[in-house]
Design an enzyme around this catalytic site. Structure first.
Site, PDB file in Angstrom:
ATOM      1  N   CYS A  82       0.832  -1.270  -0.201  1.00 20.28           N
ATOM      2  CA  CYS A  82      -0.026   0.134  -0.032  1.00 20.28           C
ATOM      3  C   CYS A  82       0.834   1.292   0.131  1.00 20.28           C
ATOM      4  CB  CYS A  82      -0.902   0.024   1.294  1.00 20.28           C
ATOM      5  SG  CYS A  82      -2.465   1.100   1.099  1.00 20.28           S
ATOM      6  N   HIS A  83       0.547   2.230  -0.857  1.00 24.37           N
ATOM      7  CA  HIS A  83       1.256   3.293  -0.816  1.00 24.37           C
ATOM      8  C   HIS A  83       1.022   4.439   0.302  1.00 24.37           C
ATOM      9  CE1 HIS A  83       1.042   2.604  -5.065  1.00 24.37           C
ATOM     10  NE2 HIS A  83       2.222   2.844  -5.217  1.00 24.37           N
TER      11      HIS A  83
ATOM     12  N   MET B  74      -8.189   1.452   0.869  1.00 23.35           N
ATOM     13  CA  MET B  74      -7.513   0.617   1.940  1.00 23.35           C
ATOM     14  C   MET B  74      -7.356   1.428   3.128  1.00 23.35           C
ATOM     15  SD  MET B  74      -7.205  -1.977   0.435  1.00 23.35           S
ATOM     16  CE  MET B  74      -6.773  -2.953   1.791  1.00 23.35           C
ATOM     17  N   GLU B  75      -7.291   2.738   3.171  1.00 25.68           N
ATOM     18  CA  GLU B  75      -7.236   3.433   4.441  1.00 25.68           C
ATOM     19  C   GLU B  75      -8.488   3.579   5.103  1.00 25.68           C
ATOM     20  OE1 GLU B  75      -3.822   4.638   2.079  1.00 25.68           O
ATOM     21  OE2 GLU B  75      -5.795   4.387   1.749  1.00 25.68           O
TER      22      GLU B  75
ATOM     23  N   ASP C 149     -12.123  -5.281  21.604  1.00 27.67           N
ATOM     24  CA  ASP C 149     -11.151  -5.190  22.898  1.00 27.67           C
ATOM     25  C   ASP C 149     -11.811  -4.829  24.012  1.00 27.67           C
ATOM     26  OD1 ASP C 149      -8.614  -5.710  24.065  1.00 27.67           O
ATOM     27  OD2 ASP C 149      -8.400  -3.595  24.057  1.00 27.67           O
TER      28      ASP C 149
END
Length: 156
Positions: A76-77, A111-112, A126
């Site tokens: 990924c860039h 992707m971000e 969590d």
């Protein structure tokens, strides 16, 4: 089907060269769900979760994750983000998460946005695992994308 872009002529993995691509505004929105039982949802509504309120912590974790996506996904860039926002809303099924990411870059921000949703969902898990062990993270998906050579996309 399009040729896979992360392989060179010899079949070796490579990072895609975006140096010749035009810098344009790009935007992506992703979403996901954290499925919980009624008792856990009630714990969040009444703010009696032993670890505190997970929604704001998850929002911040998602924003931080969007900014670090290139460190988590090998090819990924690394790009500068103009905006990264994450919302986490309590619903009747648990928590609905949505991330919007914007950049002016040579490559997109799908992707971000997906990473932001994933990390926000994991953070909620969590924070709530002491109350419920069988929480399900589901339906992490791209909702919309704007800009770039491949054009816009919007989930129906």
């Amino acid at each position: 089907m399009n040729k896979l872009s992360h392989f060179d002529e010899q079949g070796k993995i490579k990072m895609v060269d975006v140096s010749e691509k035009e810098t344009t505004k790009r935007r992506a929105v992703a979403s996901g769900k954290v499925l919980m039982n009624i008792a856990t949802i009630e714990t969040l509504k009444t703010q009696t979760n032993p670890k505190g309120s997970p929604l704001e912590i998850a929002r911040i974790a998602g924003i931080m994750a969007a900014k670090r996506t290139s460190e988590l996904i090998p090819l990924c860039h690394q790009i500068n983000l103009s905006k990264a926002n994450v919302s986490a809303e309590l619903t009747d099924f648990g928590v609905y998460i949505e991330a919007e990411v914007i950049t002016n870059s040579q490559t997109g921000v799908e992707m971000e946005a997906l990473t932001a949703v994933s990390i926000a969902a994991l953070t909620i898990y969590d924070m709530c695992k002491a109350v419920q062990k069988d929480i399900v993270i589901s339906e992490i998906r791209l909702e919309t994308k704007e800009g770039g050579k491949s054009g816009d996309f919007s989930r129906e």
